[in-house]
Design a protein around this motif. Sequence first.
Motif, PDB file in Angstrom:
ATOM      1  N   VAL A 166       0.845  -1.207   0.000  1.00 54.15           N
ATOM      2  CA  VAL A 166       0.000   0.000   0.000  1.00 54.15           C
ATOM      3  C   VAL A 166       0.877   1.253   0.000  1.00 54.15           C
ATOM      4  N   ASP A 167       1.955   1.232   0.817  1.00 45.93           N
ATOM      5  CA  ASP A 167       2.858   2.388   0.864  1.00 45.93           C
ATOM      6  C   ASP A 167       3.580   2.579  -0.461  1.00 45.93           C
ATOM      7  N   GLU A 201      -6.271  -5.852   1.435  1.00 43.99           N
ATOM      8  CA  GLU A 201      -5.083  -5.085   1.025  1.00 43.99           C
ATOM      9  C   GLU A 201      -5.339  -4.410  -0.322  1.00 43.99           C
ATOM     10  N   MET A 202      -5.973  -5.178  -1.208  1.00 45.52           N
ATOM     11  CA  MET A 202      -6.273  -4.638  -2.531  1.00 45.52           C
ATOM     12  C   MET A 202      -7.211  -3.424  -2.426  1.00 45.52           C
ATOM     13  N   ALA A 203      -8.205  -3.550  -1.545  1.00 45.04           N
ATOM     14  CA  ALA A 203      -9.136  -2.439  -1.344  1.00 45.04           C
ATOM     15  C   ALA A 203      -8.407  -1.215  -0.796  1.00 45.04           C
ATOM     16  N   GLU A 204      -7.390  -1.466   0.058  1.00 43.94           N
ATOM     17  CA  GLU A 204      -6.630  -0.344   0.617  1.00 43.94           C
ATOM     18  C   GLU A 204      -5.797   0.353  -0.446  1.00 43.94           C
ATOM     19  N   LYS A 206      -6.559   0.536  -3.508  1.00 42.14           N
ATOM     20  CA  LYS A 206      -7.519   1.317  -4.278  1.00 42.14           C
ATOM     21  C   LYS A 206      -7.786   2.654  -3.592  1.00 42.14           C
ATOM     22  N   LYS A 207      -7.981   2.594  -2.272  1.00 42.53           N
ATOM     23  CA  LYS A 207      -8.283   3.802  -1.516  1.00 42.53           C
ATOM     24  C   LYS A 207      -7.118   4.788  -1.585  1.00 42.53           C
ATOM     25  N   ALA A 208      -5.889   4.244  -1.534  1.00 39.92           N
ATOM     26  CA  ALA A 208      -4.704   5.094  -1.510  1.00 39.92           C
ATOM     27  C   ALA A 208      -4.442   5.790  -2.837  1.00 39.92           C
ATOM     28  N   VAL A 209      -4.741   5.130  -3.950  1.00 33.37           N
ATOM     29  CA  VAL A 209      -4.355   5.712  -5.240  1.00 33.37           C
ATOM     30  C   VAL A 209      -5.538   6.152  -6.101  1.00 33.37           C
ATOM     31  N   ASN A 210      -6.749   5.748  -5.706  1.00 32.28           N
ATOM     32  CA  ASN A 210      -7.953   6.153  -6.427  1.00 32.28           C
ATOM     33  C   ASN A 210      -7.825   6.001  -7.946  1.00 32.28           C
TER      34      ASN A 210
END
Lengths: 448, 305
Positions: A166-167, A201-204, A206-210
Amino acid sequence: MFSNLAEKLQGTLRKIKGKGKLNEKDVDGAMREIRLALLEADVNFKVVKDFIAAVKERAVGHEVMESLTPGQQVVKIVNEEMTRLMGQEHSGLETGKSRTAIMMVGLQGSGKTTTAIKLARHLRGQGRSPLLVGADTYRPGAVKQLEKMADSIGEKVYSNLEEDPVDICREALQVADRENCDVIIYDTAGRLHIDDEMMSEMAEIKKAVNPEEILLVVDAMTGQDAVNAAASFNDSVGLSGVILTKLDGDTRGGAALSVLAVTGCPVKFVGVGEKTDALEPFYPDRMASRILGMGDVLSLIEKAEASIDQDKAKEMEQKLRKQQFTLDDFKEQLGQLRSMGSLEDIMEMLPNAGSLPKELKQMSFNEDNFKRIDAIIGSMTKEERQDPSTINSSRRQRIARGSGTTVQDVNRLLNQFKQMQKMFKQMGAADKKGMSKKMKKMKNKFPF
Amino acid sequence: MNLFKQFKNGLSRSKTGFMGRLDHLFDSGDIDEEFYDELEETLVSGDVGVQASMKLVDQLREEISKRKIKDKEDARQVLQELVVNMISPGKTMFTSASINEPTVILLIGVNGTGKTTSAAKLAHLYKQSGNEVMLVAGDTFRAAAIEQLEIWAERAGVDIVKQKSGSDSAALFYDAINAARARNVDVVIGDTAGRLHSKYNLMEELNKIYRVVERNLPGAPHQVLLVVDATTGQNAVVQAKKFNESMPIDGLVLAKLDGTARGGIVLNIQEELDIPVCYIGTGEKIEDLAPFDPEMFSRALLEKN
């Protein structure tokens, strides 16, 4: 691609095509066979059920029963419903924004990394400047694979094995700004759709990079389970499209028919080889007629136009009409064919490819075979090439010796040539009866 | 870990799909036409294949009338027997009879099925049972395939033989056998590049590996394993057929059985080609490889939750 399904459907449809009158029993019989063919092609059984129901409802309705050619009408309906199932028109990527983020997701081994590279190359060709992001820190060597492939096409990769995926993805946004990249392609880890931790993790990410696009990469050889995985991914992150990979094999590709029906997501591209340029846009209408054995004439024409010399083609057409097609021409045609790509692919685009003579289908078109054919024809005299019927057994032995092949090889080539001449004769006859305009157009460009 | 438990864990998720449906099917109602239809549909949706499914259902129908079965629980027992009768397990932990020469095992298959991971798991399994193992990084085509296997070899604590990317795989195997002889290795496990079975040239290349290995060590490769992705549909049968032509297959590794895929294609391959399943892959860890057991497969497949 899809060849087995096409053959099966062609057989079934041929049976009812010629009938002047159809009763419900005829339709039922045909539907049963279509159902079986689709199931064997790995189309999801629920999708098959709906498909059959939709076709049947129309097939027993007025538009067929009152038609003069009811059989043809059923074929038309099957074709239309299949196109509808795969999403009518080609849909492209959502890349209009000044900076576009594309996220690749999928099961293990579906081909995400290779497809990410192909996509980068495709977008570079459209004048974009992509940044690839290696977010698979789990599989050993995954980021290395991305880096090596990116290197081969001269693209940049950002990754950091020390960090959390995610980072990595979040930081990639800054890297893209710094490097002036206007497309970011995230190559995420392969994950099982039932692995809750990995799915969140995949959903996160998505949230991080839109991202503008979330593309599910699906192996075309997947069976009934394809829809389960696709539905789960869709539920978790909301897919924008699907890329179907490994379609250069002989899979019947039922996944293509199923995924859209279940997720509502269009297939945007298909992967058709291991090279980095083997990515093609997906055309539902063309694919549907290809499955039904009506031939993908449009693609064939496009291919031919790109690689065949127009004047030579005209000349060839004249020869064909007068049935003066000689071994010399055969050799030249083979040369031109080679520049169009794999012959098997081309054969599949031809109308009624399923009913081609066995001898032709069995010709394996690899480089060695081409060289052999070249050598055999090269070892014939000019007269022999003009009129192969003069080639008796002692001539055959001489030709075999001269070309470093066996008499069997020479015989095989002569048989194949004979078959081909026969086929052209039939095509000529069909021409007189009036072929469709498309077929004629194609024939001008490409006599095979 | 208990073997059955591992097997069941691998299959447990699919229970909610395939097996959940079977349970529901066996739970209530009469044994009627609808029951048979639904059963056939359920088997097809588990990738068992239309022909194998129809055959199973016909056999079940026959047995039910012959044994005058009325109870669905008994019908389940019969179906379980029928499934077991359809499949036979392949050899696991196979070693050749020769003491002086290494046993050579090759993993082949289409792209992305899990050959490299399975090779590593297999190396681990042989190593655990006290063999001297050597991995061969035979996938010289895919970018970073060699690096991937190197990391696995390190984790498994086994030797690895490699060449640089793009080099000739057959030549690598020739050298690897010599190296195995010199180092007194018991088992050589070879990874190969993924290839679509419809690519003539690539299948010829595989056949070349086979010939070269056999030339250097007559009788080898001693076990050729086709790695099949459990999510694969009916195309797996064609895959097996084509690969078998370029290199005779001794058995299957059914990989990725930890998803919702049901691996029903196994029945089809056995039915049409008589190729048994040797191992199943049940996860991403190095120990996630179990011998295939038809009894357990069938039990886990049809057992009540």
